[in-house]
Write a protein that holds these residues in place. Sequence first.
Motif, PDB file in Angstrom:
ATOM      1  N   ASP A  60      92.610  29.218  59.015  1.00  0.00           N
ATOM      2  CA  ASP A  60      94.014  30.055  59.096  1.00  0.00           C
ATOM      3  C   ASP A  60      93.869  30.392  60.561  1.00  0.00           C
ATOM      4  O   ASP A  60      93.001  30.511  61.417  1.00  0.00           O
ATOM      5  CB  ASP A  60      93.616  31.487  58.704  1.00  0.00           C
ATOM      6  CG  ASP A  60      94.836  32.406  58.462  1.00  0.00           C
ATOM      7  OD1 ASP A  60      95.350  32.449  59.580  1.00  0.00           O
ATOM      8  OD2 ASP A  60      95.218  32.700  57.360  1.00  0.00           O
ATOM      9  N   LEU A  61      95.013  30.047  61.279  1.00  0.00           N
ATOM     10  CA  LEU A  61      95.173  30.083  62.704  1.00  0.00           C
ATOM     11  C   LEU A  61      96.453  31.111  63.124  1.00  0.00           C
ATOM     12  O   LEU A  61      96.944  31.074  64.229  1.00  0.00           O
ATOM     13  CB  LEU A  61      95.391  28.853  63.364  1.00  0.00           C
ATOM     14  CG  LEU A  61      95.124  28.733  64.770  1.00  0.00           C
ATOM     15  CD1 LEU A  61      93.613  28.871  65.105  1.00  0.00           C
ATOM     16  CD2 LEU A  61      95.600  27.206  65.162  1.00  0.00           C
ATOM     17  N   THR A  62      96.470  32.176  62.206  1.00  0.00           N
ATOM     18  CA  THR A  62      97.528  33.292  62.693  1.00  0.00           C
ATOM     19  C   THR A  62      97.049  33.812  64.049  1.00  0.00           C
ATOM     20  O   THR A  62      95.995  34.450  63.716  1.00  0.00           O
ATOM     21  CB  THR A  62      97.664  34.263  61.439  1.00  0.00           C
ATOM     22  OG1 THR A  62      97.859  33.471  60.142  1.00  0.00           O
ATOM     23  CG2 THR A  62      98.740  35.263  61.824  1.00  0.00           C
ATOM     24  N   PRO A  63      97.804  34.128  65.034  1.00  0.00           N
ATOM     25  CA  PRO A  63      97.532  34.246  66.128  1.00  0.00           C
ATOM     26  C   PRO A  63      96.987  35.775  66.395  1.00  0.00           C
ATOM     27  O   PRO A  63      95.776  35.918  66.697  1.00  0.00           O
ATOM     28  CB  PRO A  63      98.569  33.973  67.367  1.00  0.00           C
ATOM     29  CG  PRO A  63      99.461  32.987  66.533  1.00  0.00           C
ATOM     30  CD  PRO A  63      99.296  33.297  64.985  1.00  0.00           C
ATOM     31  N   ASN A  64      97.622  36.581  66.188  1.00  0.00           N
ATOM     32  CA  ASN A  64      97.436  38.092  66.466  1.00  0.00           C
ATOM     33  C   ASN A  64      96.994  38.597  65.031  1.00  0.00           C
ATOM     34  O   ASN A  64      97.578  39.805  64.513  1.00  0.00           O
ATOM     35  CB  ASN A  64      98.503  38.792  66.801  1.00  0.00           C
ATOM     36  CG  ASN A  64      98.322  40.273  67.641  1.00  0.00           C
ATOM     37  OD1 ASN A  64      97.256  40.565  67.663  1.00  0.00           O
ATOM     38  ND2 ASN A  64      99.334  41.065  67.740  1.00  0.00           N
ATOM     39  N   VAL A  98      88.817  19.997  60.964  1.00  0.00           N
ATOM     40  CA  VAL A  98      89.305  21.032  59.739  1.00  0.00           C
ATOM     41  C   VAL A  98      90.425  20.061  58.915  1.00  0.00           C
ATOM     42  O   VAL A  98      90.960  19.183  59.378  1.00  0.00           O
ATOM     43  CB  VAL A  98      90.081  22.146  60.081  1.00  0.00           C
ATOM     44  CG1 VAL A  98      89.000  23.071  60.688  1.00  0.00           C
ATOM     45  CG2 VAL A  98      91.113  21.877  61.039  1.00  0.00           C
ATOM     46  N   SER A  99      90.489  20.247  57.803  1.00  0.00           N
ATOM     47  CA  SER A  99      91.485  19.499  56.861  1.00  0.00           C
ATOM     48  C   SER A  99      92.777  19.983  57.053  1.00  0.00           C
ATOM     49  O   SER A  99      93.650  19.478  56.331  1.00  0.00           O
ATOM     50  CB  SER A  99      91.134  19.324  55.442  1.00  0.00           C
ATOM     51  OG  SER A  99      89.723  18.598  55.381  1.00  0.00           O
ATOM     52  N   GLY A 100      93.146  21.010  57.697  1.00  0.00           N
ATOM     53  CA  GLY A 100      94.700  21.610  57.879  1.00  0.00           C
ATOM     54  C   GLY A 100      94.549  22.985  58.346  1.00  0.00           C
ATOM     55  O   GLY A 100      93.428  23.459  58.851  1.00  0.00           O
ATOM     56  N   ILE A 101      95.712  23.385  58.574  1.00  0.00           N
ATOM     57  CA  ILE A 101      96.049  24.848  59.574  1.00  0.00           C
ATOM     58  C   ILE A 101      96.755  25.728  58.455  1.00  0.00           C
ATOM     59  O   ILE A 101      97.699  25.307  58.097  1.00  0.00           O
ATOM     60  CB  ILE A 101      96.685  24.468  60.743  1.00  0.00           C
ATOM     61  CG1 ILE A 101      95.593  23.604  61.708  1.00  0.00           C
ATOM     62  CG2 ILE A 101      96.959  25.892  61.350  1.00  0.00           C
ATOM     63  CD1 ILE A 101      94.379  24.242  62.115  1.00  0.00           C
ATOM     64  N   GLN A 102      96.530  26.837  58.484  1.00  0.00           N
ATOM     65  CA  GLN A 102      97.404  27.989  57.690  1.00  0.00           C
ATOM     66  C   GLN A 102      97.737  28.920  58.742  1.00  0.00           C
ATOM     67  O   GLN A 102      96.937  29.371  59.518  1.00  0.00           O
ATOM     68  CB  GLN A 102      96.414  28.462  56.660  1.00  0.00           C
ATOM     69  CG  GLN A 102      97.319  29.789  55.967  1.00  0.00           C
ATOM     70  CD  GLN A 102      96.659  30.189  54.888  1.00  0.00           C
ATOM     71  OE1 GLN A 102      96.579  29.767  53.815  1.00  0.00           O
ATOM     72  NE2 GLN A 102      96.089  31.485  54.923  1.00  0.00           N
ATOM     73  N   VAL A 103      99.173  29.217  58.698  1.00  0.00           N
ATOM     74  CA  VAL A 103      99.536  30.564  59.579  1.00  0.00           C
ATOM     75  C   VAL A 103     100.356  31.270  58.646  1.00  0.00           C
ATOM     76  O   VAL A 103     100.920  31.065  57.593  1.00  0.00           O
ATOM     77  CB  VAL A 103     100.537  29.716  60.506  1.00  0.00           C
ATOM     78  CG1 VAL A 103      99.815  29.096  61.636  1.00  0.00           C
ATOM     79  CG2 VAL A 103     101.544  28.715  60.048  1.00  0.00           C
TER      80      VAL A 103
END
Length: 302
Positions: A60-64, A98-103
């Motif tokens: 999970d790469l949700t910034p803030n 990593v196998s993917g990104i979640q936002v």
Amino acid sequence: MDYLSSLKVKGLVIGPLHVNPKDDQARTNLREVDSTLGTLAEFRDVLQAAKKKSLKVILDLTPNYRSESPWFGQPMDQNYDLQEKMKEAIEFWLKEGVSGIQVGSVESLNDTQILDSWKNLTEQYADDHARVLIAVTRKQDAPGIFSLLNETAGVDVLTSEYLAGLAKSDQDDAKKGETASQMIKNYIRAAGDKWAGWSLARTSSGYLDAFRGEQLLRLYHMLLYTLPGTPFTDYGDEIGLRDLPGQPAASSAIRMQWDNSANFGFSKEAQQAGSQATSNVTVQVRFKPGVPLPISVHFSEV
């Protein structure tokens, strides 16, 4: 990883875990692990351990993520600095394996081309295996979610809190069943040929056992995991982990209860003052080797 593998889990979402001083875009570092959560070396160990068990790790790469405004309260199509940092970070973590990104909170992105550009990055790194882009929305209303389904056509899965309203419904069981049936049919019809994502017990609505009941836990999972699409479940839902009395999950971080030791086996640190179990439900008590629960995707948040 042994435990997740025994549950027949195929992948897990972990994080966000990057450096993020709340509402401080300048000091937010999307490519650095927050030292209070671990190190990059330890995260690499996690990836290797998962790989040995054929488990996919989505970051999970949700910034803030420490704020109610995940995108720093600015229009994303005008925040070129954050756009560039997101691209750099996505490439960085994909190269790490990593196998993917979640936002999260994609309803706040006012330019769908941004998601398209991130999707292009995940497709470029589909070398040894496919990489995915997962979008999460806080929306629960059907029109809003169905609109997002069309707008986020570039992502692999859009997951929402569409079914969370059932948890708060005061309808009797028979009526609630009819409502759930109609909601699911409407969603499948609206999704069309798009791949659906299903979740209910997200952090804003509480743990699954809070409104399904321990006796129906396995039946619920069977129903959820036979829906067409990808199901998501929160850590602890497979054992019936409960929220703290009077405190929904959104207001209190609940630790995974592995056993009845200090910190419930979650950490080797000294037990925190005031720390208490949410119930006597632990992995040690509930889980019986050789009798896997019907779970295929495991959702986890730091």
